[in-house]
Design an enzyme around this catalytic site. Sequence first.
Site, short mmCIF file in Angstrom:
data_model
loop_
_atom_site.label_atom_id
_atom_site.label_comp_id
_atom_site.label_asym_id
_atom_site.label_seq_id
_atom_site.Cartn_x
_atom_site.Cartn_y
_atom_site.Cartn_z
N THR A 74 130.26 39.96 90.97
CA THR A 74 129.89 40.48 92.10
C THR A 74 131.31 40.03 92.98
OG1 THR A 74 128.35 40.39 93.77
CG2 THR A 74 128.85 38.43 92.90
N SER A 136 122.43 39.38 96.37
CA SER A 136 122.69 39.10 95.11
C SER A 136 122.25 37.46 94.69
CB SER A 136 124.12 39.46 94.68
OG SER A 136 124.36 40.40 94.51
N GLY A 138 122.67 33.92 92.15
CA GLY A 138 123.52 33.18 90.91
C GLY A 138 123.18 31.94 90.87
N CYS A 167 127.08 43.23 89.40
CA CYS A 167 125.97 42.61 88.78
C CYS A 167 125.81 43.26 87.48
CB CYS A 167 124.65 42.53 89.36
SG CYS A 167 124.65 41.98 91.18
#
Length: 215
Positions: A74, A136, A138, A167
């Site tokens: 990303t 996003s 993570g 992604c």
Amino acid sequence: MSNLIVRQLGRQEYMPIWHAMQEFTDVRDEQSADEIWLVEHHPVFTQGQAGKEEHLLMPGDIPVVKVDRGGQVTYHGPGQQMLYVLFNLRRLKIGVRELVTWLEESIIDCLKEYGVVAYAKKDAPGVYVNEAKVASLGLRVRRGCSFHGLALNVDMDLGPFLRINPCGYAGLQMVQCKDLGGPQSVESAGQGLVQQLIKRLNPAEVEYQEGLVKE
């Protein structure tokens, strides 16, 4: 119920913050308060543990950092609100799946305050609006504690996302709050996200600090 420290870190290079998260996680103990770090990064591509080189199409002059979070590749840059969650999951009695849900729901509820209808997908972590991705996720869990977190696109240059398969999805469209009628600044986005997470954490006390080390 434990205490929570919320740190405002401003705009920072990626690597020092990543290493600070690792160090914090390695040295914390059962008495350490959970922390949320709010930060913007200078332009950087980060490639998660599952990241594949072919998803880096044309990184060009933007550095690529291979990191220890889950997920693919990303982009982070100015105008994107990063929110890192340094939580003792064992003490909170939640697993990583529940933490992911907390983060997704916090983003969704934050945007809902502005009348933006966002949603999560079971098969693709993150938050979406009309099939375009606005945030996003993570995470990494070590010693029962989480680090890394979420990235919410607020008011940024989305161009660098075209240099990668975001992604791991070719052609995935990215959107930002500014264009959706959501929070117009990283400050307002960060405040909204923190308030939503506090509802879920229910800490005994919340302390706000600037910088990584308490003076």
